[in-house]
Scaffold this motif. Structure first.
Motif, PDB file in Angstrom:
ATOM      1  N   TYR A 136       0.847  -1.186   0.000  1.00  0.00           N
ATOM      2  CA  TYR A 136       0.000   0.000   0.000  1.00  0.00           C
ATOM      3  C   TYR A 136       0.890   1.246   0.000  1.00  0.00           C
ATOM      4  N   GLN A 137       0.513   2.215  -0.796  1.00  0.00           N
ATOM      5  CA  GLN A 137       1.247   3.466  -0.885  1.00  0.00           C
ATOM      6  C   GLN A 137       0.426   4.575  -0.224  1.00  0.00           C
ATOM      7  N   TYR A 138       1.116   5.484   0.467  1.00  0.00           N
ATOM      8  CA  TYR A 138       0.451   6.577   1.170  1.00  0.00           C
ATOM      9  C   TYR A 138       1.011   7.910   0.665  1.00  0.00           C
ATOM     10  N   PHE A 139       0.115   8.803   0.288  1.00  0.00           N
ATOM     11  CA  PHE A 139       0.497  10.121  -0.207  1.00  0.00           C
ATOM     12  C   PHE A 139      -0.290  11.171   0.578  1.00  0.00           C
ATOM     13  N   THR A 140       0.408  12.162   1.105  1.00  0.00           N
ATOM     14  CA  THR A 140      -0.208  13.170   1.968  1.00  0.00           C
ATOM     15  C   THR A 140      -0.172  14.543   1.302  1.00  0.00           C
ATOM     16  N   VAL A 141      -1.299  15.242   1.356  1.00  0.00           N
ATOM     17  CA  VAL A 141      -1.369  16.604   0.813  1.00  0.00           C
ATOM     18  C   VAL A 141      -2.017  17.509   1.859  1.00  0.00           C
ATOM     19  N   PRO A 142      -1.534  18.743   2.008  1.00  0.00           N
ATOM     20  CA  PRO A 142      -2.164  19.678   2.949  1.00  0.00           C
ATOM     21  C   PRO A 142      -3.457  20.229   2.362  1.00  0.00           C
ATOM     22  N   THR A 143      -4.446  20.457   3.218  1.00  0.00           N
ATOM     23  CA  THR A 143      -5.673  21.098   2.735  1.00  0.00           C
ATOM     24  C   THR A 143      -5.527  22.622   2.715  1.00  0.00           C
TER      25      THR A 143
ATOM     26  N   VAL B 270      -8.464   4.653  -0.442  1.00  0.00           N
ATOM     27  CA  VAL B 270      -9.136   5.076   0.791  1.00  0.00           C
ATOM     28  C   VAL B 270      -8.590   6.449   1.148  1.00  0.00           C
ATOM     29  N   MET B 271      -9.508   7.386   1.372  1.00  0.00           N
ATOM     30  CA  MET B 271      -9.128   8.750   1.726  1.00  0.00           C
ATOM     31  C   MET B 271      -9.282   8.950   3.231  1.00  0.00           C
ATOM     32  N   TYR B 272      -8.210   9.432   3.854  1.00  0.00           N
ATOM     33  CA  TYR B 272      -8.209   9.742   5.277  1.00  0.00           C
ATOM     34  C   TYR B 272      -8.016  11.238   5.481  1.00  0.00           C
ATOM     35  N   VAL B 273      -8.492  11.737   6.619  1.00  0.00           N
ATOM     36  CA  VAL B 273      -8.156  13.087   7.048  1.00  0.00           C
ATOM     37  C   VAL B 273      -7.280  12.959   8.295  1.00  0.00           C
ATOM     38  N   ARG B 274      -6.189  13.679   8.308  1.00  0.00           N
ATOM     39  CA  ARG B 274      -5.270  13.670   9.443  1.00  0.00           C
ATOM     40  C   ARG B 274      -5.324  15.054  10.079  1.00  0.00           C
TER      41      ARG B 274
ATOM     42  N   GLN C 208      -8.252   6.443  22.615  1.00  0.00           N
ATOM     43  CA  GLN C 208      -9.525   5.998  22.085  1.00  0.00           C
ATOM     44  C   GLN C 208      -9.396   5.574  20.624  1.00  0.00           C
ATOM     45  N   PHE C 209      -8.266   5.031  20.260  1.00  0.00           N
ATOM     46  CA  PHE C 209      -8.004   4.674  18.862  1.00  0.00           C
ATOM     47  C   PHE C 209      -9.063   3.719  18.317  1.00  0.00           C
ATOM     48  N   ASN C 210      -9.521   4.026  17.106  1.00  0.00           N
ATOM     49  CA  ASN C 210     -10.379   3.124  16.355  1.00  0.00           C
ATOM     50  C   ASN C 210      -9.835   3.086  14.930  1.00  0.00           C
ATOM     51  N   ILE C 211      -9.782   1.912  14.345  1.00  0.00           N
ATOM     52  CA  ILE C 211      -9.139   1.774  13.039  1.00  0.00           C
ATOM     53  C   ILE C 211      -9.851   2.563  11.942  1.00  0.00           C
ATOM     54  N   ALA C 212     -11.097   2.970  12.200  1.00  0.00           N
ATOM     55  CA  ALA C 212     -11.840   3.761  11.216  1.00  0.00           C
ATOM     56  C   ALA C 212     -11.619   5.255  11.375  1.00  0.00           C
ATOM     57  N   ASP C 213     -10.893   5.648  12.398  1.00  0.00           N
ATOM     58  CA  ASP C 213     -10.706   7.077  12.649  1.00  0.00           C
ATOM     59  C   ASP C 213     -10.127   7.770  11.421  1.00  0.00           C
ATOM     60  N   GLY C 214     -10.761   8.852  11.036  1.00  0.00           N
ATOM     61  CA  GLY C 214     -10.220   9.677   9.964  1.00  0.00           C
ATOM     62  C   GLY C 214     -10.647   9.296   8.563  1.00  0.00           C
TER      63      GLY C 214
ATOM     64  N   SER D 273      -5.979  20.483   8.617  1.00  0.00           N
ATOM     65  CA  SER D 273      -5.839  19.042   8.409  1.00  0.00           C
ATOM     66  C   SER D 273      -5.110  18.725   7.106  1.00  0.00           C
ATOM     67  N   GLN D 274      -4.641  17.484   7.017  1.00  0.00           N
ATOM     68  CA  GLN D 274      -4.062  16.951   5.795  1.00  0.00           C
ATOM     69  C   GLN D 274      -4.972  15.857   5.252  1.00  0.00           C
ATOM     70  N   LEU D 275      -4.913  15.623   3.944  1.00  0.00           N
ATOM     71  CA  LEU D 275      -5.588  14.491   3.319  1.00  0.00           C
ATOM     72  C   LEU D 275      -4.550  13.427   2.988  1.00  0.00           C
ATOM     73  N   VAL D 276      -4.910  12.178   3.236  1.00  0.00           N
ATOM     74  CA  VAL D 276      -4.006  11.061   2.973  1.00  0.00           C
ATOM     75  C   VAL D 276      -4.657  10.124   1.960  1.00  0.00           C
ATOM     76  N   PHE D 277      -3.966   9.875   0.850  1.00  0.00           N
ATOM     77  CA  PHE D 277      -4.385   8.881  -0.127  1.00  0.00           C
ATOM     78  C   PHE D 277      -3.759   7.539   0.263  1.00  0.00           C
TER      79      PHE D 277
END
Length: 422
Positions: free
Chosen positions: A160-167, A192-196, A210-216, A242-246
């Protein structure tokens, strides 16, 4: 005695004829069925959202010339209900995005092919539905792309590759719709798009109390999946800074390829009363023994506020066999919300209930999944090895994701919905 037998035989013939006449398609000569009149409406309603140029399916099924070469393959996939892809047990839940064919529709397609797959009169062909070209959500208010292009090798497995961009958002933004689009559909299995959020950018994922694997999780692109579109008055939240993570899952196809995927956001234009939250009943501490044919893993999530579930999305990898969501209410009552008896990693499906599912405080979502780590599983990378949690396809996951809103939420105060993993 002979007369009695003749009367009985005649009655049996009449009963059989009545059954044949009542079945609709069987009462007709299959040769009278045509693509233009009988089959095209079925394909237009259930198939061409994916089976058209520029979309994820491998061939277009819009017109007779495109369909005819695939007739035998279509017959097999339709008769066995492999297509359109839908894996929920029909005995549990009613789904807004249910794409299953009715038995009458299946019979029609099969009988048409068995009768010679005739085109029919051009005047009988209904107008092709107007489908969105490009963005399904409409023109986005803002588009983000991966910061760099990624080269997918011709062969092998790609982690899996992860790419981060600032909003660069200076204020909180409410997201009414989100759509991820692959730069190269031939090699992108899913996104899958995440928000950090700002506070998470210096904290290792999974270390929060309170970690949950669906967070973000904001949304995703996968085969057959529709983009996230919130109902009026609802939205997902991206906080300022926030940042967006691909998260990119690539599948090599025999040729080296380039990809630079994008995501489009549409901001809420009216008042937002409820935030759509993502959580999961999940398990990370498991070991699936070598050769196990039906290894069971359980997980539980408990709601700490009265809420309504708006979608369910199970996620396992290639050893996943089945998964069931059960709600256990504080009064002891329980019911199955979703059962997927034949899980398929190739189709990451969100199931949207026709009506949001009410879950009061204290309701537990219990998820039970089974895995096949044996030689019986043709997709098993190595049945001789123990399998543990991991994000790569050759590892495993047990995530019973769901989206929900919190009842009586007041956005002027604490916007974060809370719950606990037990």
């Amino acid at each position: 005695m002979r007369l009695t037998r003749l009367v009985a035989f005649a009655a049996l013939l009449c009963f059989g004829a009545a059954l044949i006449c009542s079945s609709g398609v069987l009462a007709s000569n299959p040769a009278t069925l045509t693509f233009n009149k009988d089959v095209a409406p079925i394909f237009y309603k259930n198939c061409i959202s994916c089976h058209r140029p520029g979309e994820i399916a491998p061939m277009s099924l819009i017109n007779f010339k495109e369909v005819r070469p695939w007739a035998k393959a279509i017959r097999e996939k339709v008769a066995t209900r492999e297509m359109p892809p839908w894996h929920a047990d029909q005995n549990y839940g009613k789904w807004e995005n249910d794409r299953r064919l009715t038995q009458k529709e299946i019979d029609t397609v099969v009988a048409w092919i068995d009768g010679g797959a005739v085109e029919g009169n051009a005047k009988d062909l209904p107008p092709t539905p107007k489908l969105a070209s490009g963005w399904q959500i409409g023109e986005p208010d803002m588009i983000f792309e991966m910061p760099t292009q990624f080269t997918v090798p011709a062969e092998g497995s790609v982690p899996y590759q992860y790419f981060t961009v600032p909003t660069n958002f200076k204020e909180d933004r409410y997201i009414q719709a989100l759509e991820a689009r692959a730069g190269n559909l031939s090699v992108v299995h899913h996104i899958v798009m995440y928000v950090r959020e700002p506070g998470e950018q210096t904290r290792q994922r999974g270390r929060g109390q309170q970690f949950n694997i669906a967070d973000g999780i904001l949304g995703a692109l996968s085969p057959g999946q529709t983009p996230f579109i919130a109902k009026p008055g609802q939205a997902k939240l991206i906080k300022a800074g926030s940042q967006l993570v691909f998260q990119m899952h690539y599948t090599p196809n025999g040729k080296e390829a380039k990809d630079r995927s994008i995501v489009g956001l549409i901001f809420a234009k009216g008042p937002v009363d409820k935030i759509v939250n993502s959580k999961a009943a999940f398990e990370m501490k498991f070991v699936i023994p070598p050769g196990a044919t039906n290894h069971e893993i359980k997980a539980v999530y408990e709601f700490e506020q009265d809420s309504h579930i708006v979608s369910l999305m199970p996620h396992m990898h290639v050893r996943g066999k089945d998964i069931t969501y059960r709600a256990i209410y504080p009064d002891g009552r329980s019911e199955i919300l979703l059962a997927v008896p034949r899980y398929n990693f190739d189709w990451q499906v969100y199931y949207y209930p026709v009506q949001p599912l009410a879950v009061v405080k204290g309701t537990r979502i219990e998820a039970v999944a089974h895995y096949d780590n044996s030689t019986r599983n043709p997709r098993n990378p190595d049945p001789t090895k123990e399998v543990r949690f991991g994000e790569q396809t050759w590892d495993e996951m047990m995530n019973a994701f769901f989206d929900f809103t919190v009842d009586n939420q007041k956005l002027g105060g604490d916007r974060a919905a809370t719950g606990s993993q037990r």
